[in-house]
Design a protein around this motif. Structure first.
Motif, PDB file in Angstrom:
ATOM      1  N   ASP A 128       0.844  -1.194   0.000  1.00  0.00           N
ATOM      2  CA  ASP A 128       0.000   0.000   0.000  1.00  0.00           C
ATOM      3  C   ASP A 128       0.878   1.242   0.000  1.00  0.00           C
ATOM      4  O   ASP A 128       2.025   1.230   0.488  1.00  0.00           O
ATOM      5  CB  ASP A 128      -0.907   0.019   1.240  1.00  0.00           C
ATOM      6  CG  ASP A 128      -1.930  -1.090   1.208  1.00  0.00           C
ATOM      7  OD1 ASP A 128      -2.117  -1.681   0.123  1.00  0.00           O
ATOM      8  OD2 ASP A 128      -2.518  -1.392   2.270  1.00  0.00           O
ATOM      9  N   ARG A 129       0.332   2.329  -0.507  1.00  0.00           N
ATOM     10  CA  ARG A 129       1.092   3.568  -0.616  1.00  0.00           C
ATOM     11  C   ARG A 129       1.333   4.182   0.754  1.00  0.00           C
ATOM     12  O   ARG A 129       0.419   4.265   1.577  1.00  0.00           O
ATOM     13  CB  ARG A 129       0.345   4.556  -1.520  1.00  0.00           C
ATOM     14  CG  ARG A 129       0.142   3.995  -2.917  1.00  0.00           C
ATOM     15  CD  ARG A 129      -0.753   4.859  -3.768  1.00  0.00           C
ATOM     16  NE  ARG A 129      -1.001   4.196  -5.062  1.00  0.00           N
ATOM     17  CZ  ARG A 129      -1.675   4.739  -6.060  1.00  0.00           C
ATOM     18  NH1 ARG A 129      -2.174   5.951  -5.931  1.00  0.00           N
ATOM     19  NH2 ARG A 129      -1.853   4.059  -7.181  1.00  0.00           N
ATOM     20  N   PHE A 130       2.590   4.577   0.985  1.00  0.00           N
ATOM     21  CA  PHE A 130       3.029   5.218   2.206  1.00  0.00           C
ATOM     22  C   PHE A 130       3.035   4.298   3.421  1.00  0.00           C
ATOM     23  O   PHE A 130       3.175   4.767   4.550  1.00  0.00           O
ATOM     24  CB  PHE A 130       2.181   6.468   2.539  1.00  0.00           C
ATOM     25  CG  PHE A 130       2.319   7.567   1.535  1.00  0.00           C
ATOM     26  CD1 PHE A 130       3.477   8.309   1.465  1.00  0.00           C
ATOM     27  CD2 PHE A 130       1.288   7.856   0.649  1.00  0.00           C
ATOM     28  CE1 PHE A 130       3.603   9.334   0.535  1.00  0.00           C
ATOM     29  CE2 PHE A 130       1.418   8.863  -0.281  1.00  0.00           C
ATOM     30  CZ  PHE A 130       2.578   9.601  -0.351  1.00  0.00           C
ATOM     31  N   TYR A 131       2.862   2.982   3.199  1.00  0.00           N
ATOM     32  CA  TYR A 131       2.869   2.088   4.369  1.00  0.00           C
ATOM     33  C   TYR A 131       4.314   1.753   4.736  1.00  0.00           C
ATOM     34  O   TYR A 131       5.143   1.420   3.882  1.00  0.00           O
ATOM     35  CB  TYR A 131       2.102   0.798   4.082  1.00  0.00           C
ATOM     36  CG  TYR A 131       2.123  -0.144   5.261  1.00  0.00           C
ATOM     37  CD1 TYR A 131       1.279   0.072   6.342  1.00  0.00           C
ATOM     38  CD2 TYR A 131       3.034  -1.208   5.311  1.00  0.00           C
ATOM     39  CE1 TYR A 131       1.317  -0.764   7.446  1.00  0.00           C
ATOM     40  CE2 TYR A 131       3.071  -2.042   6.414  1.00  0.00           C
ATOM     41  CZ  TYR A 131       2.223  -1.811   7.484  1.00  0.00           C
ATOM     42  OH  TYR A 131       2.265  -2.642   8.581  1.00  0.00           O
ATOM     43  N   ARG A 132       4.608   1.873   6.035  1.00  0.00           N
ATOM     44  CA  ARG A 132       5.914   1.485   6.555  1.00  0.00           C
ATOM     45  C   ARG A 132       5.712   0.661   7.814  1.00  0.00           C
ATOM     46  O   ARG A 132       4.875   0.998   8.649  1.00  0.00           O
ATOM     47  CB  ARG A 132       6.765   2.713   6.892  1.00  0.00           C
ATOM     48  CG  ARG A 132       7.133   3.602   5.730  1.00  0.00           C
ATOM     49  CD  ARG A 132       8.053   4.700   6.226  1.00  0.00           C
ATOM     50  NE  ARG A 132       8.463   5.593   5.157  1.00  0.00           N
ATOM     51  CZ  ARG A 132       7.808   6.700   4.825  1.00  0.00           C
ATOM     52  NH1 ARG A 132       6.712   7.010   5.479  1.00  0.00           N
ATOM     53  NH2 ARG A 132       8.245   7.468   3.854  1.00  0.00           N
ATOM     54  N   VAL A 133       6.552  -0.418   7.938  1.00  0.00           N
ATOM     55  CA  VAL A 133       6.461  -1.211   9.164  1.00  0.00           C
ATOM     56  C   VAL A 133       7.017  -0.413  10.327  1.00  0.00           C
ATOM     57  O   VAL A 133       6.432  -0.318  11.403  1.00  0.00           O
ATOM     58  CB  VAL A 133       7.224  -2.550   8.991  1.00  0.00           C
ATOM     59  CG1 VAL A 133       7.172  -3.355  10.280  1.00  0.00           C
ATOM     60  CG2 VAL A 133       6.646  -3.346   7.835  1.00  0.00           C
ATOM     61  N   ASP A 134       8.174   0.189  10.125  1.00  0.00           N
ATOM     62  CA  ASP A 134       8.792   1.042  11.147  1.00  0.00           C
ATOM     63  C   ASP A 134       8.943   2.429  10.531  1.00  0.00           C
ATOM     64  O   ASP A 134       9.879   2.707   9.777  1.00  0.00           O
ATOM     65  CB  ASP A 134      10.157   0.474  11.554  1.00  0.00           C
ATOM     66  CG  ASP A 134      10.766   1.232  12.730  1.00  0.00           C
ATOM     67  OD1 ASP A 134      10.282   2.348  13.010  1.00  0.00           O
ATOM     68  OD2 ASP A 134      11.717   0.711  13.340  1.00  0.00           O
ATOM     69  N   ARG A 135       7.999   3.305  10.787  1.00  0.00           N
ATOM     70  CA  ARG A 135       7.961   4.597  10.117  1.00  0.00           C
ATOM     71  C   ARG A 135       9.186   5.452  10.456  1.00  0.00           C
ATOM     72  O   ARG A 135       9.757   6.100   9.584  1.00  0.00           O
ATOM     73  CB  ARG A 135       6.683   5.364  10.504  1.00  0.00           C
ATOM     74  CG  ARG A 135       5.428   4.704   9.987  1.00  0.00           C
ATOM     75  CD  ARG A 135       4.193   5.520  10.321  1.00  0.00           C
ATOM     76  NE  ARG A 135       3.006   4.881   9.787  1.00  0.00           N
ATOM     77  CZ  ARG A 135       2.535   5.091   8.564  1.00  0.00           C
ATOM     78  NH1 ARG A 135       3.189   5.909   7.757  1.00  0.00           N
ATOM     79  NH2 ARG A 135       1.448   4.487   8.145  1.00  0.00           N
ATOM     80  N   ALA A 136       9.592   5.463  11.681  1.00  0.00           N
ATOM     81  CA  ALA A 136      10.698   6.341  12.084  1.00  0.00           C
ATOM     82  C   ALA A 136      11.989   5.905  11.409  1.00  0.00           C
ATOM     83  O   ALA A 136      12.734   6.719  10.853  1.00  0.00           O
ATOM     84  CB  ALA A 136      10.852   6.306  13.604  1.00  0.00           C
TER      85      ALA A 136
END
Length: 607
Positions: free
Chosen positions: A546-554
């Motif tokens: 999915d767009r802009f999905y991150r497991v670890d955003r930081a």
């Protein structure tokens, strides 16, 4: 339909009514005829007796007032002679009585003992006193026959000199009436027999076409419109039969039209993607199509005759009257823990011209995808805003610092400018990725396909990364020596593989391995890139594309990622007719797979 009994049929009723009317008419005529005839016979009988009494009265008066000599007969003897000459079957007895009520003579030879006695009859005394004739009808005690008694005064010069007492045998008149009644009764019986026969024949002419129309109506009730009523004449019943046949034709045409419309409606309802429910005026479901059953995921027998608010699961929030006045669409959230599921329900009221509500039509539409798209749009806008705000905020703060004089510091100014430049490049990459996704969403792109040996192509990309990778990461290649030819856009597929390998390198720990593999199965080439990174929780594996999905955003943002790489990879692989997916276990790394079609020898030469 219940069969009509013979004695309850209209045929019998018509005959009975016809016969009763004839009987009543004949009885009225018979009573009038008998009464008038009896009256006439009695009057004739009495006139006959009265005429003879007038002659007798003249003779008796002459003998009573006659002045007699010694040589003449006595009054009693003369009167006896006059009465002896009276010979009639109608007259039973005649008595001559003087004004002193003394019987002077009688015509009954067996009753001569009463001569000289006084008469005690009230009729005699009344006629003498009133100077007028009196009569009476009575029963003879000896014979039991009816007799007519007449007492008429004998008047001479205005004075009553006696009276005549006559008993006449009127029984003969009643005997004649009995004979006449018997003849009349026989004639009536014969007339009734003929009347019944004629009534049956006449009733058949009326009931036969009615019976035909009844059978036709029964056949029409069963849906058979092929029969026709036989027309027996041009009278009102014949015209009714013609009109009935015309009605049959019109009903057949109407039924055909209705059946055609019903089939059209059934076809429309069956082939609609939307679900449709119809209710009666009390809100109970009377019709539902298959799409509605699939959307509601309940069997038909659990829907019919149940309240619509219960079927839709909104009985706690709404009533049937609320749905009638509802103007806007209603969202039904039927989501489960496994997957979201949202229906949009639109309601339309069925009304007569008078405004009376006959029911309700509900149209159900699967709104899950629209809601999902809307949610993704909102999330996309939020993510883009967030991704742009972070570098813009950084740039703004550093530029403000430079504007406030930091540019004069030779040690700080270059680092501030480098950060600003880095964030600018980051925004450019983000905008370029968004533009590329936008083009792929709108299909506004062309694939510059060429036929390549995938193993050689894949090795070249791996070699490029191996030259620049960290020494702490090891590449493991599990590629066969076979040549697999694919028809691909090398630039776009290179971007896909670069993105996957870049992610694997980013998230691989020191000393980790990145494995590459290619497997061919039934003209499908499956490519695998695996790492020993932190892995992805099982519930989030499907969301990494999915767009802009991150497991670890930081961590991902600190590494300069935009969150769009795998989304672009999915769009490009699907544009090549393949499929991309991931398998991961949290803490044990992630494996990304994608497939491509292998070209066969029959598809042409590509050496």
């Amino acid at each position: 339909m219940h069969k009509v009994g013979y004695f309850k049929s209209i045929h019998v009723k018509i005959v009975v009514i016809y016969v009763l009317l004839i009987v009543i008419a004949m009885q009225i005529i018979g009573l009038y005829f008998v009464r008038e005839l009896e009256k006439k016979l009695r009057e004739n009988f009495q006139e006959s007796i009265t005429d003879r009494v007038s002659l007798l009265e003249y003779s008796a008066r002459e003998e009573i007032i006659k002045i007699r000599s010694e040589e003449d007969q006595t009054k009693e003897q003369s009167l006896r002679s006059i009465l002896y000459d009276l010979n009639s079957s109608d007259i039973k007895e005649v008595r001559v009585i003087d004004v002193k009520y003394q019987i002077l003579a009688t015509s009954d030879s067996n009753n001569q003992s009463i001569v000289g006695q006084k008469s005690m009859d009230d009729l005699v005394r009344t006629s003498i006193t009133a100077k007028a004739p009196f009569d009476n009808l009575t029963i003879d005690r000896e014979s039991g026959h009816r007799i007519w008694i007449l007492a008429t005064p004998i008047i001479s010069k205005g004075e009553v000199v006696g009276t005549l007492y006559i008993e006449s045998n009127i029984e003969n008149v009643f005997g004649q009436m009995n004979e006449i009644n018997k003849i009349l009764a026989g004639g009536t019986a014969v007339a009734l027999v003929i009347t019944v026969i004629l009534g049956i024949l006449i009733a058949q002419t009326i009931t036969r076409p009615i019976s035909d129309m009844r059978r036709q109506a029964q056949a029409m009730a069963k849906g058979n419109f092929s029969r026709k009523v036989r027309v027996y004449g041009s009278d009102e019943i014949g015209q009714l039969a013609i009109a009935f046949n015309h009605l049959t034709n019109r009903l057949q045409e109407s039924q055909s039209t209705t059946e055609a419309e019903r089939r059209k409606l059934a076809s429309v309802l069956t082939n609609m993607t939307d679900g449709v429910l119809a209710t009666d005026r009390k809100g109970r479901v009377i019709l539902i199509n298959d799409p509605a059953l699939r959307l509601l995921r309940i069997p038909r027998e659990m829907v019919l005759n149940r309240p619509i608010i219960s079927v839709l699961g909104i009985d706690s929030e709404h009533s049937f009257e609320d749905l009638i006045h509802l103007k806007d669409a209603l969202n039904l959230d039927l989501s489960s823990s496994e997957r979201p599921f949202i229906l949009r329900a639109n309601f339309s009221v069925i009304q007569k011209e008078t405004g009376f509500v006959n029911g309700l039509i509900a149209v159900l539409h699967d709104n899950t995808e629209q809601e999902k798209v809307e949610m993704e749009r909102r999330e996309f806008v939020a993510n883009v805003s967030h991704e742009l705000r972070t570098p813009l905020t950084t740039m703004s703060s550093y530029l403000e610092a430079l504007a406030d004089g930091a540019w004069k510091d030779e040690e700080i100014a270059p680092s501030f400018l480098q950060v600003t430049q880095t964030e600018t490049h980051r925004m450019i990459r983000l905008v370029n990725d968004l533009l590329q996704l936008s083009k792929m969403d709108s299909r506004d792109y062309d694939l510059n396909r060429e036929i390549v040996n995938f193993n050689q192509y894949f090795n070249r990309i791996i070699d490029r990364f191996e030259l620049s990778k960290s020494e702490n990461v090891t590449f493991v290649r599990r590629l066969s020596n076979n040549a697999y030819y694919v028809d691909i856009d090398t630039d776009k597929l290179t971007q896909v593989i670069d993105n996957i390998i870049s992610n694997a390198i980013k998230y691989s720990p020191d000393g980790g391995n990145i494995r590459f593999g290619v497997v061919a199965t039934d003209s499908i080439l499956r490519v695998m890139i695996s790492d020993d990174g932190m892995g992805i929780p099982s519930e989030n594996v499907d969301r990494i594309f999915d767009r802009f999905y991150r497991v670890d955003r930081a961590r991902a943002r600190s590494m300069g990622g935009t969150g769009l790489g795998l989304a672009i990879a999915r769009e490009m692989i699907e544009a090549h007719g393949g499929r991309i997916w991931a398998e991961s276990e949290e803490g044990h790394g992630t494996t990304v797979f994608f497939t491509l079609d292998i070209l066969t020898d029959e598809e042409g030469e590509w050496d």
